[in-house]
Scaffold this active site. Sequence first.
Site, PDB file in Angstrom:
ATOM      1  N   TRP A 101      36.014  27.957  49.084  1.00 20.64           N
ATOM      2  CA  TRP A 101      35.783  26.609  48.546  1.00 20.64           C
ATOM      3  C   TRP A 101      34.894  26.649  47.312  1.00 20.64           C
ATOM      4  O   TRP A 101      35.142  25.927  46.341  1.00 20.64           O
ATOM      5  CB  TRP A 101      35.217  25.678  49.620  1.00 20.64           C
ATOM      6  N   ASP A 168      28.506  20.754  47.967  1.00 18.32           N
ATOM      7  CA  ASP A 168      29.681  20.468  48.782  1.00 18.32           C
ATOM      8  C   ASP A 168      29.235  20.618  50.236  1.00 18.32           C
ATOM      9  O   ASP A 168      28.964  21.723  50.697  1.00 18.32           O
ATOM     10  CB  ASP A 168      30.793  21.473  48.436  1.00 18.32           C
ATOM     11  N   LYS A 192      35.822  16.460  58.682  1.00 18.75           N
ATOM     12  CA  LYS A 192      35.209  17.484  59.530  1.00 18.75           C
ATOM     13  C   LYS A 192      34.091  16.906  60.407  1.00 18.75           C
ATOM     14  O   LYS A 192      34.129  17.053  61.611  1.00 18.75           O
ATOM     15  CB  LYS A 192      34.718  18.646  58.685  1.00 18.75           C
TER      16      LYS A 192
HETATM   17  C1  LIG Z   1      37.711  21.398  53.898  1.00 19.62           C
HETATM   18  C2  LIG Z   1      36.831  21.678  52.777  1.00 19.62           C
HETATM   19  C3  LIG Z   1      37.159  21.302  51.458  1.00 19.62           C
HETATM   20  C4  LIG Z   1      38.479  20.681  51.087  1.00 19.62           C
HETATM   21  O1  LIG Z   1      38.535  19.373  51.431  1.00 19.62           O
HETATM   22  P1  LIG Z   1      39.841  18.482  51.184  1.00 19.62           P
HETATM   23  O2  LIG Z   1      39.394  17.180  51.720  1.00 19.62           O
HETATM   24  O3  LIG Z   1      40.970  19.112  51.926  1.00 19.62           O
HETATM   25  O4  LIG Z   1      40.094  18.444  49.710  1.00 19.62           O
HETATM   26  C5  LIG Z   1      36.233  21.546  50.469  1.00 19.62           C
HETATM   27  N1  LIG Z   1      35.053  22.155  50.731  1.00 19.62           N
HETATM   28  C6  LIG Z   1      34.725  22.539  51.973  1.00 19.62           C
HETATM   29  C7  LIG Z   1      33.406  23.197  52.209  1.00 19.62           C
HETATM   30  C8  LIG Z   1      35.595  22.319  53.033  1.00 19.62           C
HETATM   31  O5  LIG Z   1      35.263  22.699  54.268  1.00 19.62           O
END
Ligand SMILES: *Cc1c(COP(=O)(O)O)cnc(C)c1O
Length: 356
Positions: A101, A168, A192
Site C-alpha cells: 500500500w 494511511d 476494515k
Molecule cells: C485496504 C487498504 C487500502 C486500499 O483501500 P481501498 O478502499 O480498496 O482503495 C489502502 N491502504 C491500506 C493500508 C489498506 O489496508
Amino acid sequence: MYQHNFNAGPSHLPESVLKQSIGAIKNFDDTGLSILEISHRSENFTTVIEEARSIAKELMNLEDDFEVLFLHGGGRTQFMEVAMNLLDNDKKAAYIDTGTWSSKAIEEAQLFGKVEVIASSKDKNYSYIPQSYSIPEDASYLHITTNNTIYGTEYQNIPACTIPLVADMSSDILSRDINFNRFSLIYAGAQKNIGAAGVTLVAVRKSILGKIKRPIPAIMDYCVHIKNGSMYNTPPVFAIYTCLLTLRWLKEQGGAAGIEKMNIRKAEALYHEIDTNPLFKGTVAKEDRSRMNVCFVMEDKDLEKEFADYCKKEGMYGIKGHRSVGGFRVSLYNAVSLESTKALVQAMEHFAKVKA
Ligand SMILES: *Cc1c(COP(=O)(O)O)cnc(C)c1O
C-alpha cells in the site's frame, strides 16, 4: 454454522450494526422509506452525516483545526488526492515504504511532484518497520502507512516529525489509543475497522490546505468538500450510515482506549499460540507485529492446505494469506470478538494434537 470472520477487508461488522442497517434499508427513521431512496439533503440524512462527523472527531479526540470528511473512492483515491492537494510540482514529499500500500501511494504521488523514499523495508519482504531515517525539513509532508495490512506490521510508535505528517490508517484506524493530533491528515477506507466499503474517512487540518499552485478538479479538492460538508456530490449514504452505527458501537466499547484493551487480548492470544505451537511460525519482526493483521506460515508447507481445509470446516472464514506472503493472515479488526479468536487458537491446538 456460525462463521468466524477473519477477512482482511471488507471485514466483520458488529451484529447490532448489521441488524440496524437491515432495518434502515426497509424503513429508515420511521419515514416509511428506505435509506437507499431518500434525499441525501433530507434532515433524516443530514443528521446521520453530522453525527458521524462529530462522533469520529470525538473518538479521535481531534483538535478544532481538523475537518472530518466522508469521501468516495476508497483508500486508493487518497493516494493521489493527498499529493494533488499537498504537493506542488517543484516540491518534494517524503514517504516511508513499508509494503504494497505504501508503494502504491508512492507511485501515485510521483505523478504530482518529487517523492523521496526516506526508508524502506522492501529488502526483507516488508517484514519490519524501518527505524532509522532522517526526515527532510524541506519536504511538504511525510507519508506513512500505520498498519501494513498485507504483511502484518504496524508502527508501535508514531515518528516524531516537524513537517506535516500524513497517514494511511485504513487498517488500524481507531483500533488503539494514539494521539491523532500528531497528524495533519489521516485517511482510512471504512471497510476494515469502521464500516462498509464505499466510503473513506479523511481527517485533515484546515491549516495545511490551499497552499499549492496547481488547479485542482473540484471533486478532488479537500477545500470544496469541506465547504460542502462532504455533500458536494451525492455521498455514499448507506456506507456512511453503516459507519455511523459502527462508530456508535465503538463508543459503547469505550472508544479507542476501550477497544485497544480487547485488541491486545486478541492479538496476544493468537501470537502466543503461533510462538508456542511447533507447527506454526510468525513472518514478521516481533517488535513490529500488527494487532490487526496476524501473518504466519507453517513449518511444514505441505500441511498448509490441510490446515486451511480443517479451519474451513470449523467455520473460520478469510484466513488465507496474501499471495505476497503466503501461509495465513488472520485479521483481528475491532469487530472480531475474543471468542472468535479463541476458537481459532483452539483449532490450531487441536490440529497440532492430531498431527503429533
Ligand atoms: C485496504 C487498504 C487500502 C486500499 O483501500 P481501498 O478502499 O480498496 O482503495 C489502502 N491502504 C491500506 C493500508 C489498506 O489496508
